[in-house]
Design a protein around this motif. Structure first.
Motif, short mmCIF file in Angstrom:
data_model
loop_
_atom_site.label_atom_id
_atom_site.label_comp_id
_atom_site.label_asym_id
_atom_site.label_seq_id
_atom_site.Cartn_x
_atom_site.Cartn_y
_atom_site.Cartn_z
N ALA A 158 0.82 -1.21 0.00
CA ALA A 158 0.00 0.00 0.00
C ALA A 158 0.85 1.26 0.00
CB ALA A 158 -0.94 -0.01 1.20
N ILE A 159 1.85 1.33 0.89
CA ILE A 159 2.64 2.56 0.99
C ILE A 159 3.58 2.73 -0.19
CG2 ILE A 159 2.50 2.63 3.51
CD1 ILE A 159 5.40 1.64 3.59
N ASN A 160 3.84 1.63 -0.91
CA ASN A 160 4.69 1.72 -2.10
C ASN A 160 3.89 1.96 -3.37
OD1 ASN A 160 7.81 1.03 -1.82
ND2 ASN A 160 6.71 -0.09 -0.21
N GLY A 161 2.59 2.22 -3.23
CA GLY A 161 1.78 2.57 -4.39
C GLY A 161 1.24 1.40 -5.16
N ALA A 162 1.46 0.17 -4.67
CA ALA A 162 0.94 -1.02 -5.35
C ALA A 162 -0.43 -1.35 -4.77
CB ALA A 162 1.91 -2.19 -5.18
N ALA A 163 -1.40 -0.48 -5.04
CA ALA A 163 -2.72 -0.59 -4.41
C ALA A 163 -3.44 -1.86 -4.83
CB ALA A 163 -3.55 0.64 -4.75
N VAL A 164 -3.47 -2.15 -6.12
CA VAL A 164 -4.19 -3.34 -6.61
C VAL A 164 -3.54 -4.61 -6.06
CG1 VAL A 164 -4.80 -4.66 -8.67
CG2 VAL A 164 -4.96 -2.16 -8.70
N GLU A 165 -2.21 -4.64 -6.06
CA GLU A 165 -1.50 -5.81 -5.53
C GLU A 165 -1.78 -6.00 -4.04
OE1 GLU A 165 -0.30 -3.46 -7.35
OE2 GLU A 165 0.86 -4.27 -9.04
N SER A 166 -1.90 -4.89 -3.31
CA SER A 166 -2.20 -4.95 -1.88
C SER A 166 -3.57 -5.58 -1.64
CB SER A 166 -2.16 -3.54 -1.28
OG SER A 166 -2.50 -3.56 0.09
N LEU A 167 -4.56 -5.17 -2.44
CA LEU A 167 -5.90 -5.73 -2.28
C LEU A 167 -5.94 -7.20 -2.72
CD1 LEU A 167 -8.17 -2.77 -3.47
CD2 LEU A 167 -7.28 -3.29 -1.18
N ASP A 168 -5.16 -7.55 -3.72
CA ASP A 168 -5.06 -8.96 -4.12
C ASP A 168 -4.48 -9.79 -2.98
OD1 ASP A 168 -6.10 -8.47 -6.61
OD2 ASP A 168 -4.17 -8.40 -7.64
N ALA A 169 -3.46 -9.24 -2.31
CA ALA A 169 -2.85 -9.95 -1.17
C ALA A 169 -3.88 -10.15 -0.06
CB ALA A 169 -1.65 -9.17 -0.65
N PHE A 170 -4.74 -9.16 0.15
CA PHE A 170 -5.78 -9.28 1.17
C PHE A 170 -6.74 -10.42 0.83
CE2 PHE A 170 -10.07 -7.93 2.70
CZ PHE A 170 -9.85 -8.17 4.05
N GLU A 171 -7.09 -10.54 -0.43
CA GLU A 171 -7.98 -11.63 -0.84
C GLU A 171 -7.29 -12.99 -0.64
OE1 GLU A 171 -11.07 -11.15 -1.52
OE2 GLU A 171 -10.87 -8.97 -1.44
N ARG A 172 -6.01 -13.07 -0.95
CA ARG A 172 -5.28 -14.33 -0.74
C ARG A 172 -5.18 -14.66 0.75
NH1 ARG A 172 -1.38 -11.98 -4.01
NH2 ARG A 172 0.23 -12.28 -2.40
N MET A 173 -5.04 -13.64 1.55
CA MET A 173 -4.98 -13.84 3.00
C MET A 173 -6.26 -14.51 3.50
SD MET A 173 -4.75 -10.88 5.92
CE MET A 173 -4.76 -11.27 7.68
N GLN A 174 -7.40 -14.01 3.04
CA GLN A 174 -8.67 -14.59 3.46
C GLN A 174 -8.81 -16.03 2.97
OE1 GLN A 174 -12.05 -11.39 3.44
NE2 GLN A 174 -10.66 -10.89 1.76
N GLU A 175 -8.36 -16.28 1.74
CA GLU A 175 -8.44 -17.63 1.19
C GLU A 175 -7.57 -18.61 1.98
OE1 GLU A 175 -7.27 -17.13 -2.84
OE2 GLU A 175 -9.08 -16.02 -3.42
#
Length: 560
Positions: A265-282
């Motif tokens: 998130a702080i490095n500007g990779a917003a989409v990748e950050s949200l993808d990581a959140f989805e993988r976390m839940q999975e």
């Protein structure tokens, strides 16, 4: 003996009716069992009934009250305990109890009275001062210690890291390596990595990573050392290394996922950050409040309003996590930057708690960007009601009024700072060169190389002007003429740090700068031009996020 009394209710029955004569050891065992099971009322009742007590009896009940945080009762009993029975364990229990609860003056009073001290005594007191932010007192006691173990060094290093004295934390760690036989453990390394992360000291962080590998320290769930390493690499702008490290972890807990999501998130990779959140839940790892802070930060930096609304609602609806002030602050920032000021103000009015300076400041910042004087006027009243001693909102309001040509109101907000004796936090920037961290303050000429730094900055500014750079004087909203405004913009801390780094770094190389405040529009434009002209990649981490400048553009796409 304790195993025979695991069921406290039945144990009391046995004790009352099963023995005619019970020795003090048996009494103590039952009291200790009650204390460990949290049945302090029963423990105290039994203690009061004891025909004979020894130091173990007193220590058990006193430790029970200390553990529950009932320090007044603990002190009452301690003062009535026979002096001959006060062993070092009981003294230490009292000292550490007061210290842990922030009552360091009372802890020190007891510490000074101790007839005999051991390492635990000293460490409890040093830790108490450090946890309370009294680092000078902690350091004085630390230096006076007859012997320092790994706990002593770790307490001091952690204290420095948590009180934003990150350079001191690293210096003390180096001294530990040179002067002490104590070997740093995982707790020590987490604090050292935190200091590296805040200073963006990548070279030192890499050395510490190598030290961790060499000493076979385990990156597991319990010590969060893996999460600390990921966090360090992300905050030093080496996100790719952090991601690679995350992938190597055998067990990924909520802390390591949080480090990854927030780092992206702080490095500007917003989409990748949200993808990581989805993988976390999975993966089955349940998110916590810090996870959602990282997710909302990603939405804010990416301008993802729809996603931000959805995740904010999901916190309480799907996970039972009630938003805290920091989460509301992210939402206000997200909506405000998108120009949805009325919606942002509506959230503030509907919050279950009174908004703090951070939340109001986020909306005022948006008012300044979008030149919305009406919302700023309303928020001003909320801010003034707080009677805050934080300078940022005063300055924001002054700038908003100045931009609207309302100079008397702008002057009034500045005058309030003087009347209240509030000083604006000076801008400071640090840069790591050759393994050392150098710090610069706006307008400061105390650096030993100040003359050459300012000369280099002047030369660099001339070159940039010839290639299209023009100072963004609209950010200087004082009632000055254009020439004075350009002078005002000439030496912010990040420009000084950049000039110093450029005078030493051979292109192409990566320059990493950390700034304590948010980067201004002029400096952002200035660094973009530098990255194109001098063939360097320049990373600037401000108070909010990373800006990666390369070939005349920034990773934030001018959205910050």
């Amino acid at each position: 003996m304790y195993s025979a009394f695991r069921d406290m209710k039945s144990s009391r029955k046995v004790f009352d009716f099963g023995f005619q004569v019970v020795d003090v050891v048996s009494w103590n065992s039952v009291i200790d069992g009650y204390v460990k099971s949290g049945a302090l009322v029963d423990a105290r009742k039994l203690f009061d009934e004891m025909p004979v007590r020894n130091e173990v009896s007193w220590s058990a009940i006193i430790s029970g009250y200390v553990g529950k945080g009932e320090l007044d009762v603990a002190r009452f009993l301690f003062d009535r305990m026979p002096m001959i029975g006060r062993n070092v364990v009981t003294w230490n229990s009292m000292v550490s109890g007061f210290a842990r609860h922030g009552l360091v003056s009372l802890a020190r009073e007891l510490f000074d009275q101790m007839p005999v001290r051991n390492a635990v005594s000293w460490n409890s007191m040093v830790s108490g001062y450090a946890m309370n932010g009294e680092m000078e007192a902690a350091r004085e006691l630390f230096e006076a210690m007859p012997e320092k173990d790994v706990v002593s060094w770790s307490c001091m290093i952690s204290g420095y890291a948590h009180t934003n004295h990150h350079a001191e934390a690293l210096e003390l760690f180096k001294r530990m390596q040179m002067e002490s036989d104590a070997r740093p453990n995982e707790v020590t390394m987490v604090s050292v990595l935190s200091a590296c992360a805040h200073l963006s000291a990548l070279d030192q962080g890499k050395w510490i990573h190598a030290y961790i590998d060499k000493n076979h320290m385990i990156l597991d769930d319990d010590n969060n050392l893996g999460a600390a390493l990921i966090d360090m690499y992300a905050k030093c702008g080496s996100l790719e290394t952090g991601v690679e490290l995350f992938q190597t972890l055998e067990r990924k807990n909520v802390s390591s996922w949080n480090a990854l999501i927030t780092g992206m998130a702080i490095n500007g990779a917003a989409v990748e950050s949200l993808d990581a959140f989805e993988r976390m839940q999975e993966s089955g790892v349940r998110p916590n409040d810090i996870t959602f802070l990282g997710v909302l930060t990603a939405c804010t930096h990416g301008g993802l309003v729809v996603e931000g609304r959805r995740y904010f609602e999901s916190m309480s609806k799907d996970y039972g996590i009630e938003p805290e002030m920091k989460h509301y602050g992210c939402m206000i920032d997200l909506l405000g930057r998108a120009g949805l000021l009325e919606e942002a103000e509506g959230i503030i009015r509907s919050m279950p708690m009174k908004p703090d300076v951070m939340v109001l400041g986020a909306l005022l910042g948006a008012c300044r960007i979008h030149k919305n004087i009406e919302v700023a006027d309303r928020i001003r009243n909320d801010f003034l009601e707080l009677k805050s001693r934080q300078a940022g909102c005063h300055v924001l309001l002054s700038n908003i009024y100045a931009a609207a040509g309302r100079w008397s109101e702008a002057s009034r907000m500045r005058s309030l700072l003087k009347e209240k004796g509030i000083k604006k936090e000076p801008g400071s920037s640090s840069v790591e060169m050759d393994g050392a961290v150098y710090e610069f303050v706006a307008g400061d000429r105390s650096h030993p190389e100040a003359d050459s730094i300012y000369s280099w900055l002047d030369e660099m500014s001339r070159k940039l002007r010839a290639h299209g750079y023009s100072p963004a004087t609209e950010d200087v909203l004082l009632d000055l003429d254009e020439e004075d405004k350009e002078t005002w913009l000439s030496c912010p801390s990040e420009k000084l740090a950049l000039a110093f780094a450029l005078s030493r770094a051979a292109p192409p190389s990566t320059i990493r700068i950390v700034k304590n405040l948010r980067i201004c529009r002029d400096c952002h434009s200035f660094v973009k031009h530098v990255s194109r002209l001098f063939y360097h990649e320049i990373l600037v981490r401000d108070r909010i996020r990373f800006h990666r400048f390369k070939n005349g553009s920034c990773s934030c796409n001018d959205y910050w």
